[in-house]
Design a protein around this motif. Structure first.
Motif, PDB file in Angstrom:
ATOM      1  N   LYS A 286       3.521   5.964  -2.687  1.00  0.00           N
ATOM      2  CA  LYS A 286       4.783   6.625  -3.054  1.00  0.00           C
ATOM      3  C   LYS A 286       4.934   6.728  -4.571  1.00  0.00           C
ATOM      4  N   GLN A 287       4.485   5.710  -5.286  1.00  0.00           N
ATOM      5  CA  GLN A 287       4.535   5.761  -6.750  1.00  0.00           C
ATOM      6  C   GLN A 287       3.616   6.862  -7.284  1.00  0.00           C
TER       7      GLN A 287
ATOM      8  N   GLU B  91       7.439   6.225 -18.468  1.00  0.00           N
ATOM      9  CA  GLU B  91       7.974   5.030 -17.807  1.00  0.00           C
ATOM     10  C   GLU B  91       7.278   4.782 -16.467  1.00  0.00           C
ATOM     11  N   LEU B  92       7.174   5.819 -15.640  1.00  0.00           N
ATOM     12  CA  LEU B  92       6.527   5.677 -14.332  1.00  0.00           C
ATOM     13  C   LEU B  92       5.049   5.315 -14.484  1.00  0.00           C
ATOM     14  N   TYR B  93       4.383   6.008 -15.390  1.00  0.00           N
ATOM     15  CA  TYR B  93       2.962   5.762 -15.615  1.00  0.00           C
ATOM     16  C   TYR B  93       2.732   4.324 -16.091  1.00  0.00           C
TER      17      TYR B  93
ATOM     18  N   GLU C  43       0.835  -1.207   0.000  1.00  0.00           N
ATOM     19  CA  GLU C  43       0.000   0.000   0.000  1.00  0.00           C
ATOM     20  C   GLU C  43       0.871   1.259   0.000  1.00  0.00           C
ATOM     21  N   LEU C  44       1.880   1.295   0.841  1.00  0.00           N
ATOM     22  CA  LEU C  44       2.770   2.452   0.906  1.00  0.00           C
ATOM     23  C   LEU C  44       3.564   2.624  -0.383  1.00  0.00           C
TER      24      LEU C  44
ATOM     25  N   ARG D 201       2.905  12.278  -9.580  1.00  0.00           N
ATOM     26  CA  ARG D 201       2.368  13.628  -9.374  1.00  0.00           C
ATOM     27  C   ARG D 201       3.479  14.675  -9.386  1.00  0.00           C
ATOM     28  N   THR D 202       4.576  14.396  -8.689  1.00  0.00           N
ATOM     29  CA  THR D 202       5.686  15.340  -8.602  1.00  0.00           C
ATOM     30  C   THR D 202       6.325  15.562  -9.965  1.00  0.00           C
ATOM     31  N   LEU D 203       6.531  14.493 -10.708  1.00  0.00           N
ATOM     32  CA  LEU D 203       7.124  14.614 -12.039  1.00  0.00           C
ATOM     33  C   LEU D 203       6.189  15.366 -12.986  1.00  0.00           C
ATOM     34  N   THR D 204       4.890  15.133 -12.867  1.00  0.00           N
ATOM     35  CA  THR D 204       3.921  15.859 -13.691  1.00  0.00           C
ATOM     36  C   THR D 204       3.982  17.347 -13.397  1.00  0.00           C
TER      37      THR D 204
END
Length: 178
Positions: free
Chosen positions: A23-24, A57-59, A18-19, A29-32
């Protein structure tokens, strides 16, 4: 990971999986936000490519393992975050396929650079630009914006005229203590 509740911070608890998911989502969100901020500048589009590739990549990794960012499950997990709408904006719902697709930000610039306004034609325009850019009626700034339309006036005269006109229109008032 903490979530603000009024005056205090509550720690997000749950199992390790869950954590990791939260965090992902925070990382996406931060990169966006970073990509959006960079797009507002005069940076060339090619310089945005590494950020866009990292976001893809993250998405892709997140969606492959956890499903769409806009899913009900993710809304329960991250919906209280003030930036959750940013995550939702990364996807467009396709009614035909009943699935989510990547939004334009993954492929191209979606925000134009902020253009500096150097001149305007009217006092009303100068007033609006001043409120937008300075957050207040800034008389010297407004005079600089209007300098081309009032070339026969000295800067001091123009500022006095602007102040007089704003007072007459009821858009500003004199501070009795100054």
């Amino acid at each position: 990971v903490y979530y603000r509740q009024g005056e205090h911070m509550d720690q997000v608890t749950g199992n390790t999986a869950e954590l990791i998911r939260v965090k992902q989502l925070i990382e996406i969100r931060t990169l966006t936000r970073t990509l959006l901020d960079k797009q507002k500048t005069n940076i060339i589009d090619e310089a945005l490519t590494p950020l866009r590739e990292k976001l893809n990549e993250l998405y892709d990794a997140y969606v492959k393992e956890n499903g769409a960012l806009s899913s009900t499950d993710n809304k329960k997990r991250f919906g209280r975050d003030a930036d959750y709408p940013i995550l939702q904006s990364l996807e467009n719902y396709n009614a035909e396929t009943q699935s989510y697709e990547k939004a334009d930000i993954f492929f191209r610039r979606t925000v134009s650079p902020v253009q500096e306004i150097k001149a305007v034609e009217t006092l009303d325009e100068a007033y609006q630009v001043s409120l937008d850019r300075r957050g207040k009626p800034d008389i010297p700034y407004m005079a600089a914006l209007l300098q081309n339309t009032e070339q026969d006036m000295e800067p001091k005269q123009l500022m006095e005229k602007i102040q007089r006109d704003l007072l007459t229109a009821g858009l500003v008032f004199l501070d009795p203590e100054k």
